[in-house]
Design a protein around this motif. Sequence first.
Motif, short mmCIF file in Angstrom:
data_model
loop_
_atom_site.label_atom_id
_atom_site.label_comp_id
_atom_site.label_asym_id
_atom_site.label_seq_id
_atom_site.Cartn_x
_atom_site.Cartn_y
_atom_site.Cartn_z
N ARG A 217 0.82 -1.22 0.00
CA ARG A 217 0.00 0.00 0.00
C ARG A 217 0.84 1.26 0.00
NH1 ARG A 217 -4.88 -1.27 4.37
NH2 ARG A 217 -5.58 -3.25 3.44
N GLU B 226 2.88 -17.09 1.71
CA GLU B 226 1.74 -17.18 2.63
C GLU B 226 2.02 -16.40 3.91
OE1 GLU B 226 -0.69 -18.47 5.93
OE2 GLU B 226 1.45 -18.90 5.75
N ASP C 32 1.72 -12.58 3.19
CA ASP C 32 0.33 -12.12 3.07
C ASP C 32 -0.36 -12.09 4.43
OD1 ASP C 32 0.79 -11.96 0.37
OD2 ASP C 32 -0.26 -13.83 -0.14
N ARG C 33 -0.09 -13.08 5.26
CA ARG C 33 -0.72 -13.14 6.58
C ARG C 33 -0.22 -11.99 7.47
NH1 ARG C 33 -0.10 -17.64 10.65
NH2 ARG C 33 1.07 -18.72 9.02
N LEU D 164 1.02 -9.04 6.50
CA LEU D 164 0.49 -7.77 6.01
C LEU D 164 -0.97 -7.60 6.44
CD1 LEU D 164 2.04 -7.61 2.43
CD2 LEU D 164 2.54 -6.08 4.34
N ASN D 165 -1.74 -8.67 6.40
CA ASN D 165 -3.13 -8.61 6.83
C ASN D 165 -3.23 -8.29 8.33
OD1 ASN D 165 -6.08 -9.11 6.43
ND2 ASN D 165 -5.68 -10.76 7.87
N LEU D 166 -2.38 -8.92 9.14
CA LEU D 166 -2.37 -8.63 10.57
C LEU D 166 -2.01 -7.17 10.83
CD1 LEU D 166 -0.57 -11.82 11.96
CD2 LEU D 166 -2.94 -11.16 12.40
N TYR E 195 -2.31 -4.53 8.63
CA TYR E 195 -3.32 -3.62 8.10
C TYR E 195 -4.61 -3.66 8.92
CZ TYR E 195 -0.41 -2.97 3.91
OH TYR E 195 0.60 -2.67 3.03
N THR E 196 -4.84 -4.74 9.66
CA THR E 196 -6.04 -4.82 10.51
C THR E 196 -5.71 -4.50 11.97
OG1 THR E 196 -5.69 -7.22 10.74
CG2 THR E 196 -7.22 -6.49 9.02
N LYS F 40 -3.69 -5.73 14.15
CA LYS F 40 -3.48 -6.84 15.08
C LYS F 40 -2.01 -7.06 15.38
CE LYS F 40 -7.72 -9.13 13.59
NZ LYS F 40 -8.29 -10.25 12.81
#
Length: 335
Positions: free
Chosen positions: A118, A286, A289-290, A292-294, A296-297, A299
Amino acid sequence: MNAKAYKKLIAKQLNQDFKSAIEIVELPISKPASSELLIQNKFAGVNGGFDTLLCRGDVPYINLIPPFDLGVEAVGKVVAVGENVKDFQINDAVITTARGGGYREYQLIDANLAVKVREATPEVLTLIPTGVSALVALEQVGEMKSNEVVLVTAAAGGTGHIAVQLAKLAGNHVIGTCSSEAKADLLKELGCDRIINYRTENLNQVLKQEYPNGINLIFECVGKAVFDTCVENLDVRGRLVVVGFISEYGNNVEQITQSRIYHQLFWKAASVRGFLMPHYKEYMAEARDRLLNLFYTNKLKVAVDPTQFQGIESIPDAVKYLLSGQNCGKVVVRF
């Protein structure tokens, strides 16, 4: 893009001293080939241990003859694309982890080796590849479960502070070692259950008194006496993952004489396991991606050391700073 030339750092010779091994060179900026991207690096991640060992010729899976490029971790923006590149556009933020692509102001790289993100921030740079290493080491090598006691050494460092959070997210009791009150404050913020400042407390004594049954999983990156203490305090079927040995990176390897390690491991069915990310490449995408998701959210928190290192010329000081153990979070160089 107005610049016509750029600076990069190379190893001009193999040398025990990082600063004596390197040289800054200036080169013209080239246009990308048909499948390449031209990236203007904004931040480079400092991996002082790898940098130092590479310049000493002590990385056994890489056989390099000087001169060779240095630096691995970089995040920046795309400034030119090859004619056959379809998935990237000018001004895209991208992260790269190609050896030789970090310690330079611009890099040419095959588009398949770049990952779109991003924003080109040092926080994202901390997650990839540093955070990826923490996740893969804990899960694939350490076989991390839930409801275990997990010890992270150098827990306030770039890799350690991510490992602490991943172990907590998995539902474990987490012990973190550090060397200052500022680092202890960071670990408190990250939810560390027991913080051991080894300058004010004795690590071996604390573990024996407070964790008499031993430690289930240890994420170890310090080495020397800390490693010995960790092995001694493993639980039955405990796993110790060697992620590094920063105490020896800037020095000659310490020679020791003692009983062989199987005397400590055998009776507890415990194990010591080495981790090196290049041997676990199949898990990188994998894990990336996990993470980055943690992030961006919200966590997962990312700590970037506040010490400013600006430009190619500052890299030797950044490496020295990291090896000194003063950093709190990831050390980055800004371009």
